[in-house]
Write an enzyme that holds these catalytic residues in place. Structure first.
Site, mmCIF file in Angstrom:
data_model
loop_
_atom_site.group_PDB
_atom_site.id
_atom_site.type_symbol
_atom_site.label_atom_id
_atom_site.label_comp_id
_atom_site.label_asym_id
_atom_site.label_seq_id
_atom_site.Cartn_x
_atom_site.Cartn_y
_atom_site.Cartn_z
ATOM 1 N N CYS C 87 0.794 -1.133 -0.048
ATOM 2 C CA CYS C 87 0.036 -0.105 0.129
ATOM 3 C C CYS C 87 0.999 1.261 -0.065
ATOM 4 O O CYS C 87 0.329 2.380 -0.038
ATOM 5 C CB CYS C 87 -1.071 -0.026 1.152
ATOM 6 N N CYS C 210 -12.505 0.601 8.769
ATOM 7 C CA CYS C 210 -11.684 -0.068 7.509
ATOM 8 C C CYS C 210 -11.692 0.731 6.290
ATOM 9 O O CYS C 210 -12.903 1.135 6.143
ATOM 10 C CB CYS C 210 -12.031 -1.529 7.233
ATOM 11 N N SER C 211 -10.668 1.013 5.487
ATOM 12 C CA SER C 211 -10.622 1.652 4.339
ATOM 13 C C SER C 211 -11.397 0.704 3.431
ATOM 14 O O SER C 211 -11.283 -0.451 3.498
ATOM 15 C CB SER C 211 -9.399 2.067 3.859
ATOM 16 N N ILE C 213 -12.537 -1.047 -0.535
ATOM 17 C CA ILE C 213 -11.845 -1.663 -1.841
ATOM 18 C C ILE C 213 -12.247 -0.490 -2.665
ATOM 19 O O ILE C 213 -13.417 -0.267 -3.020
ATOM 20 C CB ILE C 213 -12.532 -2.790 -2.131
ATOM 21 N N LYS C 333 -9.815 6.403 4.481
ATOM 22 C CA LYS C 333 -11.308 5.913 4.825
ATOM 23 C C LYS C 333 -12.511 6.375 4.031
ATOM 24 O O LYS C 333 -13.232 5.635 3.457
ATOM 25 C CB LYS C 333 -11.526 6.478 6.231
ATOM 26 N N HIS C 337 -9.198 3.828 -0.984
ATOM 27 C CA HIS C 337 -7.851 3.272 -1.010
ATOM 28 C C HIS C 337 -7.538 2.417 -2.211
ATOM 29 O O HIS C 337 -7.402 1.243 -1.941
ATOM 30 C CB HIS C 337 -7.636 2.708 0.345
#
Ligand SMILES: [Zn+2]
Ligand SMILES: [Zn+2]
Lengths: 142, 389, 389, 142
Positions: C87, C210-211, C213, C333, C337
């Site tokens: 990432c 969680c960020s 998809i 977020k 991402h």
């Protein structure tokens, strides 16, 4: 196990089924597969790359007989792979069918036929698209 | 820009390294180069790693961090970068390591390449290697990697009258060289008939026209020239370092018998080095297939277009009796071709030659060498020009 | 080293870009930056591409050549490099593009990041993302990416008394910012209960910790500062650019509540920039999970260890009323991402802010910004310090 | 479709089955998984990193309950994943078994048990290795 191989191809399905490329509105150069920017005109071509349908006629630039195939598509080996110089300008990568390997020559005239390309074996998705057959030969297979 | 020099070079054996994982191979290569350079871990500022496809081979991305960690360098939190450009991953990693030192930001940089390919089956390797071509418009329609080079070979035969025998002579030559290289995957000479009678992979290329599936790693240590001269007796200077690109798909290029990216990368590197092709004493060229070495010889200007086949057959590029030995290491063909490592392994061979420690393969009096690394069917090409001090 | 400046910045929308392939996304991002920079194709010397896992997402490696080609730059045979660091691929690509310009070898460099993730299923994404951790010693035993950060979160709660509510406040803040960003994946505010009541992914992290998809691409155009000043009214100067690494496996690190690589990369970047943390007016931090933003705030020195949770809850890092806004873009977020793009997207936001064209998100009078990009669970961290001219 | 996931794990099988790490002959620091270079002693440790068997006892440093698992190994969710601080020094990533999630606490003592880790579904290969169970709890499952 990642099994995405079958997923992305639908984006090109229409282009693949109907031989839709692009023509640069500035210099008239034809592209297949489609490009959104002309290799000659660069930024001046942006927004002017119009859809353009190829007629499906061309000549063999070069070819090979493939004995070790890519396992994904379940293609029977050996098969003939060629680069086809299309009348409109672009060159395409495709299989030759309806001809035996010894009969293939560089420069021979060919045209597109619509065929099964292969199966993504993990998903069983069958892909279709163009192959090329010789102009002068009878169509031996449907 | 600061001048940059190589102060250490090392490699693992190439071949099927049954007991070694990618991390083992990467560490061994890096350590060999570090030992050769006589530096300590705390001297190292940055690491560059060339690797093609660990994500697909072993479900492991983030390879630069992995190698940094297992080399014991994570405790110093050094900078680390993984570079990928298909089979040119090593050469592209070196170019960027070169820039990192030339920029003035880093003084001691280790650059390595590694690939672990033999855990995968032949069919899996065919698929993974095909990911270097255009997945949607080449691979999808049945293009494999050998098929793309086979089509170039047939076009070359048509245009220039190149023969299968001439291509086969590349394999014969490189296996003869590999027989002298204790780190080569194949250390046995082969004859012309062996190449010609081998099974076809993609007509007209047979099994012996193709480089093998290999495991292996190679590494170099770079420093600014000034520092290198006070550190090492015989650093090797990087006089030219270039990358050139072309269309990803072979079909989109005007010429099928030549790689424009090789021409451009070669010219730029010679210009940067203030050399001409006549100044080169030996070269490591990217012979992933026999035809690829012929095309490289022509594109780099060692011979005119169409003349490489005859020139190789005449022995001009042989170690024994040739004017300008090519692939003294055995090349990709006999040394082996662990994709990410290849671009670095070529430079390791050049360094050994220019430092006079190539053993039975030594080219006498060589002071200038060229290395040439190709990604895909020619979409990325790197050229390095190296000079002894 | 030459000083390096950013003269153009652009991005695609982030989210599920149903009609666009990776090559479409890469071209759109690059073209946006090129247009913004008011340069022509023939000005470009080199391209850098940050991409995490196209090999696994779409069976396509050699991504730098692909983007070069479809951007129309292959006919000029420019240099192209793909960089991968999980990432942190975008941040590592930028660092190398920065070195390429700083070195003096290249004058105009485009650096972009792109990822196409939504073609894969959630389960496939879990697997592909897990390849950024140690495949043999973490993933194999059941570690997923959220699980690694969840274990950091629980350790942080234990050591510092950080609460689930404090973590959730990061999500609330970043969604509030994202609501002001027309390119964000989520442009809707959320409240604390939404975060707290969401389903668990890896306890104590729920879906809203969680960020997402995402698909997306971002790009920048770099030039040497001197040239940039004559080319552009308001170039943004890269004052600091660093990479630091740590062990690949979380288990191998002495501390679980802090990332040593963030500390080191941050300190090095501030030292290089001749700044202190008090000089920073806004920051884009790597909030792949809510806990990650808290840990980054502490490691970079914006707050003391253990105080980030309370500071976020107090509103210190909010755009509205905060002292030093963090993730005005919405962060990973809410902006989204797409892994390879993130490190570049952060800098695009910083550039827009420093040039006073961030619209409803504008931080008034901001002249210095910091961006922070993490690969894996902290094995690679890049920090950039940017200053307005 | 690439199906290599099952292949590489045999190299670590012995280490995984018998908890074999390495100890630095220079500074005595113990590593698991094995390293060939000590993070403290660097080159001075090379050739001195001797195999070292861990006793399998430690305490929970941190943990999580995983609700979205990695699809490859066919593990049933939710499961407990933890970092275990081993008595000999290293920390390990492993699953906790024979305990319900609400009973897990940081600092609790655990020991290794040998279990099935998962199945690589494309190949059907079953992998085995260590998990951890609480010292104080009866072994509820075999
Ligand atoms: Zn045009
Ligand atoms: Zn030690």
């Amino acid at each position: 196990m990642v099994q995405t191989e079958g997923i992305r191809y639908w984006r090109d399905m229409r282009a693949r089924y109907n031989l839709i490329g692009r023509r640069c509105g500035k210099c008239s150069r034809v592209y297949f597969p489609a490009r959104s920017i002309c290799l000659d005109c660069h930024r001046h071509s942006i927004g002017k790359m119009d859809p353009y349908k190829l007629q499906g006629r061309g000549t063999v630039s070069t070819f090979t007989i493939v004995h070790d195939g890519d396992p994904r598509f379940g293609v029977q080996v050996p098969y003939i792979l060629a680069l086809i110089q299309m009348e409109e300008g672009p060159r395409m990568t495709a299989q030759l069918v309806d001809i035996d390997p010894p009969q293939v020559t560089i420069g021979m005239r060919v045209h597109t036929v619509f065929r099964k390309i292969g199966t993504v074996h993990t998903e069983g998705v069958i892909h279709y698209g163009y192959k090329f057959a010789p102009d002068s030969m009878p169509h031996l297979r449907a | 820009m600061r001048d940059v020099a190589i102060v250490g070079a090392g490699t693992t054996k190439f071949g099927e390294l049954w007991n070694d994982s990618l991390r083992d191979i990467g560490i061994q290569a890096g350590f060999a180069a570090i030992q050769d350079a006589k530096i300590e871990s705390h001297d190292i500022d940055a690491l560059y790693v060339g690797n093609m496809a660990a994500g697909r081979y072993i479900a492991q991305e983030h390879v630069a961090a992995l190698i940094t960690d297992y080399s014991g360098l994570s405790s110093r939190h050094i900078s680390a970068t993984r570079v990928e450009a298909a089979c040119a991953s090593g050469g592209v990693a070196l170019h960027n390591a070169y820039l990192a030192v030339a920029s003035g930001m880093y003084d001691t940089v280790v650059v390595g390449g590694a690939e672990k390919m033999t855990d995968a089956t032949d069919a899996e390797n065919t698929e993974i290697l095909a990911a270097s071509a255009d997945a949607q418009w080449e691979t999808f329609f049945g293009a494999t990697f050998p098929a793309l080079f086979a089509m170039m070979a047939r076009a070359h035969m048509q245009e220039h009258g190149t023969t299968r025998e001439q291509m086969a002579q590349v394999a014969v030559k490189n296996h003869a060289h590999g027989a002298l290289n204790p780190n080569a995957q194949f250390q046995k000479e082969i004859d012309l008939d062996t190449v010609l009678n081998a099974g076809m992979v993609a007509d007209p290329l047979g099994v012996f026209d193709c480089s093998p599936i290999s495991d292996g790693g190679s590494a170099l240590v770079l420093m600014p020239l000034e520092k290198a001269l006070s550190h090492t007796k015989r650093p090797v200077i990087i006089r030219g370092s270039t990358i050139a690109t072309d269309t990803l798909g072979l079909h989109a290029r005007p010429k099928l018998t030549s790689m424009a990216a090789t021409k451009v990368a070669g010219q730029r590197a010679l210009t940067q080095a203030k050399k001409t092709i006549a100044d080169i004493h030996l070269a490591e060229l990217h012979d992933c297939f026999t035809i690829a070495e012929l095309i490289a010889l022509e594109d780099l200007g060692f011979v005119k277009a169409g003349e490489a086949g005859a020139a190789v057959a005449e022995g001009r590029f042989h170690l024994k009796g040739g004017q300008m030995p090519v692939n003294t290491s055995g090349g990709l063909k006999a040394r082996g071709h662990p994709c990410g490592a290849t671009g670095i392994a070529q430079v390791v061979e050049a360094v050994f030659q220019l430092q006079g420690r190539a053993g039975a393969r030594q080219v006498k009096g060589a002071t200038t060498a060229l290395t040439h690394n190709v990604g895909g069917s020619g979409a990325t090409v790197t050229v390095h020009v190296l000079e002894a001090t």
